[in-house]
Write a protein that holds these residues in place. Structure first.
Motif, PDB file in Angstrom:
ATOM      1  N   LEU A 257       6.974   3.773  -5.064  1.00  0.00           N
ATOM      2  CA  LEU A 257       6.173   2.726  -6.064  1.00  0.00           C
ATOM      3  C   LEU A 257       7.248   1.538  -6.116  1.00  0.00           C
ATOM      4  O   LEU A 257       6.617   0.335  -6.172  1.00  0.00           O
ATOM      5  CB  LEU A 257       5.786   3.292  -7.257  1.00  0.00           C
ATOM      6  N   GLU A 258       8.380   1.899  -6.495  1.00  0.00           N
ATOM      7  CA  GLU A 258       9.393   0.812  -6.507  1.00  0.00           C
ATOM      8  C   GLU A 258       9.515  -0.054  -5.489  1.00  0.00           C
ATOM      9  O   GLU A 258       9.388  -1.388  -5.652  1.00  0.00           O
ATOM     10  CB  GLU A 258      10.770   1.556  -6.899  1.00  0.00           C
ATOM     11  N   ARG A 259       9.356   0.253  -4.334  1.00  0.00           N
ATOM     12  CA  ARG A 259       9.217  -0.490  -2.977  1.00  0.00           C
ATOM     13  C   ARG A 259       8.348  -1.230  -3.085  1.00  0.00           C
ATOM     14  O   ARG A 259       8.343  -2.515  -2.496  1.00  0.00           O
ATOM     15  CB  ARG A 259       9.649   0.379  -1.960  1.00  0.00           C
ATOM     16  N   ALA A 260       7.024  -0.641  -3.273  1.00  0.00           N
ATOM     17  CA  ALA A 260       5.940  -1.368  -3.215  1.00  0.00           C
ATOM     18  C   ALA A 260       5.940  -2.648  -3.888  1.00  0.00           C
ATOM     19  O   ALA A 260       5.030  -3.327  -3.757  1.00  0.00           O
ATOM     20  CB  ALA A 260       4.578  -0.348  -3.798  1.00  0.00           C
ATOM     21  N   GLN A 261       6.591  -2.764  -5.046  1.00  0.00           N
ATOM     22  CA  GLN A 261       6.496  -3.957  -6.006  1.00  0.00           C
ATOM     23  C   GLN A 261       7.350  -5.056  -5.143  1.00  0.00           C
ATOM     24  O   GLN A 261       7.294  -6.040  -5.682  1.00  0.00           O
ATOM     25  CB  GLN A 261       7.249  -3.625  -7.383  1.00  0.00           C
ATOM     26  N   SER A 262       8.153  -4.940  -4.213  1.00  0.00           N
ATOM     27  CA  SER A 262       9.163  -5.825  -3.825  1.00  0.00           C
ATOM     28  C   SER A 262       8.423  -6.364  -2.502  1.00  0.00           C
ATOM     29  O   SER A 262       9.214  -7.041  -1.738  1.00  0.00           O
ATOM     30  CB  SER A 262      10.363  -5.597  -3.731  1.00  0.00           C
ATOM     31  N   VAL A 263       7.368  -5.593  -1.828  1.00  0.00           N
ATOM     32  CA  VAL A 263       6.868  -6.001  -0.610  1.00  0.00           C
ATOM     33  C   VAL A 263       5.494  -6.489  -0.898  1.00  0.00           C
ATOM     34  O   VAL A 263       4.790  -6.330  -1.766  1.00  0.00           O
ATOM     35  CB  VAL A 263       6.877  -4.700   0.527  1.00  0.00           C
TER      36      VAL A 263
ATOM     37  N   VAL B 201       4.203   5.087   3.466  1.00  0.00           N
ATOM     38  CA  VAL B 201       3.914   6.668   3.336  1.00  0.00           C
ATOM     39  C   VAL B 201       5.000   7.442   2.598  1.00  0.00           C
ATOM     40  O   VAL B 201       6.192   7.588   3.129  1.00  0.00           O
ATOM     41  CB  VAL B 201       3.677   7.228   4.921  1.00  0.00           C
ATOM     42  N   ALA B 202       4.532   8.131   1.845  1.00  0.00           N
ATOM     43  CA  ALA B 202       5.501   9.116   0.898  1.00  0.00           C
ATOM     44  C   ALA B 202       4.866  10.401   1.213  1.00  0.00           C
ATOM     45  O   ALA B 202       3.805  11.102   1.243  1.00  0.00           O
ATOM     46  CB  ALA B 202       5.192   8.946  -0.724  1.00  0.00           C
ATOM     47  N   LEU B 203       5.772  11.264   1.781  1.00  0.00           N
ATOM     48  CA  LEU B 203       5.589  12.610   2.129  1.00  0.00           C
ATOM     49  C   LEU B 203       5.680  13.688   0.820  1.00  0.00           C
ATOM     50  O   LEU B 203       6.793  13.664   0.005  1.00  0.00           O
ATOM     51  CB  LEU B 203       6.636  13.235   2.935  1.00  0.00           C
TER      52      LEU B 203
ATOM     53  N   THR C 112       0.792  -1.183   0.107  1.00  0.00           N
ATOM     54  CA  THR C 112      -0.072  -0.001  -0.016  1.00  0.00           C
ATOM     55  C   THR C 112       0.787   1.228  -0.160  1.00  0.00           C
ATOM     56  O   THR C 112       1.734   1.432   0.866  1.00  0.00           O
ATOM     57  CB  THR C 112      -0.961   0.117   1.245  1.00  0.00           C
ATOM     58  N   VAL C 113       0.586   2.143  -0.653  1.00  0.00           N
ATOM     59  CA  VAL C 113       1.160   3.535  -0.926  1.00  0.00           C
ATOM     60  C   VAL C 113       0.107   4.550  -0.638  1.00  0.00           C
ATOM     61  O   VAL C 113      -0.681   4.695  -1.257  1.00  0.00           O
ATOM     62  CB  VAL C 113       1.950   3.750  -2.293  1.00  0.00           C
ATOM     63  N   LEU C 114       0.510   5.348   0.512  1.00  0.00           N
ATOM     64  CA  LEU C 114      -0.380   6.589   0.860  1.00  0.00           C
ATOM     65  C   LEU C 114       0.471   7.844   0.596  1.00  0.00           C
ATOM     66  O   LEU C 114       1.607   7.960   1.080  1.00  0.00           O
ATOM     67  CB  LEU C 114      -0.629   6.186   2.330  1.00  0.00           C
ATOM     68  N   LEU C 115      -0.059   8.711   0.182  1.00  0.00           N
ATOM     69  CA  LEU C 115       0.700  10.063  -0.005  1.00  0.00           C
ATOM     70  C   LEU C 115      -0.025  10.921   1.037  1.00  0.00           C
ATOM     71  O   LEU C 115      -1.049  11.415   1.109  1.00  0.00           O
ATOM     72  CB  LEU C 115       0.283  10.379  -1.545  1.00  0.00           C
ATOM     73  N   LYS C 116       1.130  11.489   1.719  1.00  0.00           N
ATOM     74  CA  LYS C 116       0.488  12.698   2.826  1.00  0.00           C
ATOM     75  C   LYS C 116       0.591  13.918   1.843  1.00  0.00           C
ATOM     76  O   LYS C 116       1.841  14.595   1.560  1.00  0.00           O
ATOM     77  CB  LYS C 116       1.618  12.554   3.890  1.00  0.00           C
ATOM     78  N   MET C 117      -0.633  14.341   1.562  1.00  0.00           N
ATOM     79  CA  MET C 117      -0.743  15.399   0.637  1.00  0.00           C
ATOM     80  C   MET C 117      -0.664  16.852   1.361  1.00  0.00           C
ATOM     81  O   MET C 117      -1.435  17.718   1.721  1.00  0.00           O
ATOM     82  CB  MET C 117      -2.109  15.471  -0.213  1.00  0.00           C
ATOM     83  N   GLU C 118       0.716  17.144   1.511  1.00  0.00           N
ATOM     84  CA  GLU C 118       1.200  18.516   2.170  1.00  0.00           C
ATOM     85  C   GLU C 118       0.838  19.671   1.484  1.00  0.00           C
ATOM     86  O   GLU C 118       0.866  20.755   1.779  1.00  0.00           O
ATOM     87  CB  GLU C 118       2.503  18.509   2.486  1.00  0.00           C
TER      88      GLU C 118
END
Length: 342
Positions: free
Chosen positions: A275-281, A288-290, A26-32
């Motif tokens: 997103l790259e990391r999400a492919q391997s987990v 969480v991406a800031l 799961t990739v969550l964007l913290k939309m600052e």
């Protein structure tokens, strides 16, 4: 809710889940970008001023000075306008024109030390800001060494913990001064000891070693001629990785055209690496991406076809990779290529 000051609107920014293929993390964007000024750096700008006032370093009608590539300056310009301070931003030609215009709109004074050079003049900016403050009795906020910078992101960490709890496994963020990533990560790790904190910088930046080279991502990274910022706490960061301008900017353009998500240039790099990391987990892993600013300040650069082409930044392989790492809505059609303006 009715507020009396614009700065009271800072914080409580939303989280946005990206649509990834089945089996990916799961990739969550913290939309600052939903903060006033459209950036996370308003958090630390306000906090640096708050702490200076509490310590008696700023008095009514005072003068603020800062070396900035844009977003910190915009935040300080807003706070200065709200509280009646004079503000001088020491800039170079690496800032986007829209960031400079925003500072002027809030009443800031700009001092450009870039001369005829289009590149970064980070060391010169910082030296000039400190000299200017010393000569005129102004207060230099010194974002590169001011503890108020990372301290300003403590509320961001609490927001993430309130929303996601202990189910955050990775925290990704761009690294310039290191304030946003280190300030957020330090507090989160108090609650999540196994949290992995990943710093992302442009190829050509030297925070995590490597060869110096020019890069176009602004508000992030450190050229070799500059000192590494005191606010960058390597003890907190588990891994420092690099992202190319093409990877960062093609991600911005892809998210905008296929998902209606408009993020800034360095944020695109953070999202790409997340997103790259999400492919391997596995799907049980949450990343969480800031996303520290929006794309509105980059319409003349990242989202401009002519500028991208002139700088050789289009990369079809990156776009193909994005298409494999993201999944459009069932009724959607992935646009792999950019629509060129004729």
């Amino acid at each position: 809710m009715i507020s009396d000051k614009v700065s009271d609107l800072i914080g409580r920014t939303p989280l946005l889940r990206l649509s990834v293929p089945d089996g990916a993390g799961t990739v969550l964007l913290k939309m600052e970008q939903y903060n006033p000024t459209g950036t996370a750096k308003i958090r630390m700008a306000r906090n640096m001023v708050d702490e200076a006032e509490e310590q008696g370093l700023l008095t009514p009608g005072g003068w603020l000075v800062e070396a900035t590539s844009g977003n910190t300056g915009i935040g300080l310009a807003l706070i200065a306008a709200e509280r009646g301070y004079k503000f001088t931003a020491v800039v170079d030609n690496h800032s986007s024109v829209d960031k400079l215009r925003a500072m002027l709109a809030y009443g800031a004074e700009l001092l450009n030390v870039g001369g005829d050079d289009d590149g970064l003049a980070t060391a010169k900016r910082y030296a000039t800001a400190r000299r200017l403050a010393a000569e005129h009795g102004a207060y230099c906020t010194s974002q590169d060494s001011n503890p108020g910078n990372p301290n300003g992101y403590r509320p961001l960490a609490r927001e993430l913990y309130d929303d996601v709890g202990e189910d955050i496994h990775y925290l990704y963020g761009a690294v310039g001064t290191g304030g946003s990533l280190c300030g957020t990560g330090r507090v989160l790790r108090e609650h999540i000891p196994d949290l992995k904190i990943i710093g992302v910088e442009p190829v050509g930046s030297v925070n995590f070693g490597g060869e110096e080279a020019p890069y176009h991502q602004s508000g992030t990274g450190t050229p070799v001629v500059s000192e590494i910022c005191d606010t960058l706490d390597y003890r907190l960061i588990d891994e420092g990785i690099k992202v190319s301008d093409s990877e960062a900017f093609e991600t911005c353009r892809y998210l905008a055209r296929n998902f209606g998500i408009l993020v800034g240039g360095s944020a695109g790099g953070v999202v790409y690496k997340a997103l790259e990391r999400a492919q391997s987990v596995g799907p049980e892993t949450t990343i969480v991406a800031l996303v520290c600013d929006g794309g509105e300040k980059y319409l003349d650069t990242v989202f401009n076809d002519e500028w991208m082409a002139a700088n050789g930044l289009f990369d079809a392989q990156v776009v193909d990779r994005l298409a494999s790492m993201l999944r459009c809505a069932p009724a959607g059609q992935i646009r792999k290529t950019s629509a060129r303006v004729r």
